[in-house]
Design a protein around this motif. Structure first.
Motif, PDB file in Angstrom:
ATOM      1  N   PRO A   1      -4.254  -3.549  -2.343  1.00 64.51           N
ATOM      2  CA  PRO A   1      -3.193  -2.553  -2.491  1.00 64.51           C
ATOM      3  C   PRO A   1      -1.970  -3.108  -3.198  1.00 64.51           C
ATOM      4  O   PRO A   1      -1.732  -4.322  -3.222  1.00 64.51           O
ATOM      5  CB  PRO A   1      -2.862  -2.189  -1.038  1.00 64.51           C
ATOM      6  CG  PRO A   1      -3.292  -3.368  -0.232  1.00 64.51           C
ATOM      7  CD  PRO A   1      -4.491  -3.915  -0.928  1.00 64.51           C
TER       8      PRO A   1
ATOM      9  N   GLY B   1       0.799  -1.219   0.000  1.00 64.09           N
ATOM     10  CA  GLY B   1       0.000   0.000   0.000  1.00 64.09           C
ATOM     11  C   GLY B   1       0.830   1.267   0.000  1.00 64.09           C
ATOM     12  O   GLY B   1       1.787   1.412  -0.775  1.00 64.09           O
ATOM     13  N   ASP B   2       0.484   2.215   0.881  1.00 64.04           N
ATOM     14  CA  ASP B   2       1.176   3.496   0.921  1.00 64.04           C
ATOM     15  C   ASP B   2       2.653   3.345   1.270  1.00 64.04           C
ATOM     16  O   ASP B   2       3.466   4.224   0.938  1.00 64.04           O
ATOM     17  CB  ASP B   2       0.507   4.432   1.925  1.00 64.04           C
ATOM     18  CG  ASP B   2      -0.853   4.929   1.438  1.00 64.04           C
ATOM     19  OD1 ASP B   2      -1.136   4.795   0.228  1.00 64.04           O
ATOM     20  OD2 ASP B   2      -1.630   5.445   2.267  1.00 64.04           O
TER      21      ASP B   2
ATOM     22  N   ASN C   1      -9.662   7.294  -7.990  1.00 65.70           N
ATOM     23  CA  ASN C   1      -8.277   7.712  -7.760  1.00 65.70           C
ATOM     24  C   ASN C   1      -7.300   7.028  -8.703  1.00 65.70           C
ATOM     25  O   ASN C   1      -6.109   6.962  -8.444  1.00 65.70           O
ATOM     26  CB  ASN C   1      -7.872   7.436  -6.314  1.00 65.70           C
ATOM     27  CG  ASN C   1      -7.858   5.951  -5.986  1.00 65.70           C
ATOM     28  OD1 ASN C   1      -8.543   5.169  -6.639  1.00 65.70           O
ATOM     29  ND2 ASN C   1      -7.099   5.565  -4.970  1.00 65.70           N
TER      30      ASN C   1
ATOM     31  N   HIS D   1       3.192   2.468  -7.025  1.00 65.81           N
ATOM     32  CA  HIS D   1       2.041   2.900  -6.230  1.00 65.81           C
ATOM     33  C   HIS D   1       0.981   3.541  -7.117  1.00 65.81           C
ATOM     34  O   HIS D   1      -0.225   3.279  -6.959  1.00 65.81           O
ATOM     35  CB  HIS D   1       2.480   3.877  -5.145  1.00 65.81           C
ATOM     36  CG  HIS D   1       1.356   4.296  -4.245  1.00 65.81           C
ATOM     37  ND1 HIS D   1       0.579   5.407  -4.494  1.00 65.81           N
ATOM     38  CD2 HIS D   1       0.854   3.735  -3.110  1.00 65.81           C
ATOM     39  CE1 HIS D   1      -0.338   5.525  -3.550  1.00 65.81           C
ATOM     40  NE2 HIS D   1      -0.192   4.520  -2.692  1.00 65.81           N
TER      41      HIS D   1
ATOM     42  N   ARG E   1       4.807   3.707  -1.818  1.00 60.28           N
ATOM     43  CA  ARG E   1       5.109   5.089  -2.202  1.00 60.28           C
ATOM     44  C   ARG E   1       6.106   5.721  -1.238  1.00 60.28           C
ATOM     45  O   ARG E   1       7.069   6.381  -1.662  1.00 60.28           O
ATOM     46  CB  ARG E   1       3.822   5.918  -2.224  1.00 60.28           C
ATOM     47  CG  ARG E   1       4.039   7.370  -2.679  1.00 60.28           C
ATOM     48  CD  ARG E   1       2.810   8.227  -2.460  1.00 60.28           C
ATOM     49  NE  ARG E   1       2.483   8.307  -1.038  1.00 60.28           N
ATOM     50  CZ  ARG E   1       1.268   8.084  -0.543  1.00 60.28           C
ATOM     51  NH1 ARG E   1       0.284   7.730  -1.348  1.00 60.28           N
ATOM     52  NH2 ARG E   1       1.042   8.187   0.746  1.00 60.28           N
ATOM     53  N   GLU E   2       5.905   5.501   0.068  1.00 60.85           N
ATOM     54  CA  GLU E   2       6.786   6.116   1.064  1.00 60.85           C
ATOM     55  C   GLU E   2       8.212   5.594   0.971  1.00 60.85           C
ATOM     56  O   GLU E   2       9.166   6.300   1.318  1.00 60.85           O
ATOM     57  CB  GLU E   2       6.211   5.865   2.459  1.00 60.85           C
ATOM     58  CG  GLU E   2       4.898   6.605   2.690  1.00 60.85           C
ATOM     59  CD  GLU E   2       4.097   6.044   3.852  1.00 60.85           C
ATOM     60  OE1 GLU E   2       4.611   5.100   4.523  1.00 60.85           O
ATOM     61  OE2 GLU E   2       2.972   6.517   4.084  1.00 60.85           O
TER      62      GLU E   2
ATOM     63  N   ARG F   1      -2.745   1.975  -6.988  1.00 62.56           N
ATOM     64  CA  ARG F   1      -3.466   2.630  -5.883  1.00 62.56           C
ATOM     65  C   ARG F   1      -4.980   2.559  -6.010  1.00 62.56           C
ATOM     66  O   ARG F   1      -5.704   2.656  -5.003  1.00 62.56           O
ATOM     67  CB  ARG F   1      -3.030   4.092  -5.799  1.00 62.56           C
ATOM     68  CG  ARG F   1      -3.544   4.959  -6.929  1.00 62.56           C
ATOM     69  CD  ARG F   1      -2.879   6.322  -6.996  1.00 62.56           C
ATOM     70  NE  ARG F   1      -3.452   7.150  -8.054  1.00 62.56           N
ATOM     71  CZ  ARG F   1      -2.837   8.197  -8.593  1.00 62.56           C
ATOM     72  NH1 ARG F   1      -1.604   8.513  -8.179  1.00 62.56           N
ATOM     73  NH2 ARG F   1      -3.428   8.905  -9.530  1.00 62.56           N
TER      74      ARG F   1
END
Length: 482
Positions: free
Chosen positions: A224, A203-204, A305, A215, A207-208, A219
């Motif tokens: 995810p 998931g996020d 999104n 991502h 990206r992080e 997304r």
């Protein structure tokens, strides 16, 4: 998996109680038949046979019982790689002969075919029956069994069976039951089996951790995106990194595919299946390499999104990418993974992907397209493909087409408007994310067989594994690639 579900070959002492399976060239058939007992000769004469038939022919004794069987060999020894289907005669025999134990009797068997005979015999018994619980056989052992052919490489046969079954099982599984998390579990199962390590970003966190393209593609899905990172082996050994496209289902995103174009998109994680299978072969053989496998695993779906045409995303490498088409998502997730893979300068970087329809238009379903600008690597890969009867076909990384990837807004556009050279421009896009000096090859493969043939049923297909493994074993692990 296939290797654990069936036992297609036996210990050598089984030959003493097995029926002979003769493999004879057409030009020698008449002479060979003269050495048979009279009932078998009469049976052949009664059918008017002057050469062995395409299907196995049973031979009777004087009591009418089965004395043995005969199959046809090619008339002349084929050059390696020029007859990839030749050993499939034994897959046909395995499927068509009556129940029993057989031993190979083939003085004219072409050099190097013993391993292929055992492998082809076993592959004829593959079944993907996960969704047929009412018709699934409770007894998974085959009805026809073969004594190990003399000279067959038993370890290689077992490894290839396991790897082939993994690819077929994963690719055949519907997307409902094989999402990014399921693909990660398959990698974790492989890691546990061989003592490897797996780290997974979800998931996020993707990206992080600095994988914005992965991502961005994944997304929109309620499942995810994942980045799977498997490592194994001694860090002092040559580093080999495998990257596999893991799009578990591809709708095309906002550039939505047609219904027919979407029908087989459960197979869009075929590249990931291949690198996991190749990793299993490497670890089973305990090759002296430091192995790393990177699999970006996503669904490419439609939602509020979702990634949009015209968006610009800055990749892990720092190159900005304008999204010309959301259905060219595989190269996006591979770009971030390749940037990470090449940062550590491995001795070899390979990626496998079901990347472009253009490659299939050019080469059809059987021939994976090979791209590399390393002449020595290309030479060894093509030689291995030829010797292993596991075809690859090289296409050029034609630099004059690089401007087709230009964007007015960003460093690159992921989907040129030009209708030309789609497989080449996709490979050139990937090349932009591989650091200079890294030895790299890209396989654009289909991972699917549209129709059945002996030992190769319609559905998921393993392609290029033998050729890739041969190069890893004979050149990278031994550091003999110039």
């Amino acid at each position: 998996m296939l290797a654990s579900l069936i036992d297609p070959v036996l210990e050598p002492d089984a030959a003493r109680r097995a029926l002979p399976l003769h493999a004879v060239r057409a030009s020698r058939f008449a002479e060979w038949a003269l050495g048979l007992p009279a009932p078998a000769q009469a049976w052949i004469k009664a059918q008017g046979l002057e050469a062995p038939p395409d299907s196995p022919l049973l031979l009777p004794d004087s009591e009418g019982a089965v004395l043995g069987a005969v199959v046809a060999l090619p008339e002349a020894d084929p050059a390696p790689g020029m007859d990839p289907e030749g050993p499939l005669v034994f897959a046909r025999a395995s499927a068509q002969l009556p129940p029993g134990v057989y031993r190979l009797d083939a003085p004219d068997l072409p050099a190097g075919w013993a391993t292929d005979v055992a492998l082809s015999w076993a592959l004829a018994h593959y079944r993907f029956d996960r969704y047929r619980p009412l018709t699934r056989s409770a007894e998974r052992r085959p009805k026809t069994r073969l004594a190990w052919p003399e000279g067959a490489d038993r370890a290689l046969v077992a490894s290839l069976l396991d790897a082939t079954a993994l690819v077929r099982d994963l690719v055949n599984t519907p997307a409902e039951d094989l999402g990014p998390a399921d693909l990660a579990r398959a990698a974790e199962h492989t890691a546990q089996r061989f003592g490897a390590r797996v780290d997974v970003l979800v998931g996020d966190a993707v990206r992080e951790a600095g994988y914005p393209l992965i991502h961005a593609v994944g997304r929109a899905s309620p499942r995810p995106p994942h980045l799977i990172d498997l490592t194994w082996g001694n860090p002092a050994h040559p580093a080999v990194t495998l990257v596999g496209k893991g799009v578990c289902f591809d709708t095309g995103g906002l550039d939505l595919k047609t219904a027919s174009g979407m029908r087989l998109m459960k197979k869009d994680m075929g590249g990931a299946a291949h690198v996991l299978a190749l990793a299993r072969m490497v670890m089973a053989a305990d090759l002296p390499v430091r192995l790393r496998v990177l699999i970006p695993a996503v669904d490419n779906v439609v939602a509020g999104n979702a990634l949009r045409p015209g968006d610009v995303v800055v990749s892990r490498k720092g190159l900005s990418v304008e999204i010309g088409n959301t259905d060219a998502e595989g190269r996006l997730i591979l770009a971030d993974a390749l940037a990470e893979a090449s940062a550590s300068a491995p001795a070899l970087l390979l990626d496998c992907a079901t990347l472009t329809g253009a490659a299939r238009v050019a080469l059809g379903p059987d021939l994976p397209a090979l791209f590399t600008d390393d002449e020595a690597l290309a030479s060894h890969l093509l030689a291995a493909a030829h010797a292993q009867r596991d075809p690859l076909w090289r296409l050029p990384l034609w630099r004059p087409y690089r401007p087709l990837l230009d964007s007015a807004l960003a460093d690159l556009n992921n989907a040129p408007e030009s209708p030309f050279a789609g497989a080449i421009t996709a490979a050139l896009f990937l090349k932009a994310f591989v650091n200079p000096g890294v030895r790299w090859a890209h396989l654009d493969l289909y991972a699917w067989r549209p129709s059945s043939r002996p030992g190769h049923p319609e559905g998921g297909a393993a392609q290029g594994l033998r050729a890739l493994f041969s190069v890893l074993k004979n050149h990278i692990a031994s550091d003999t690639l110039p």
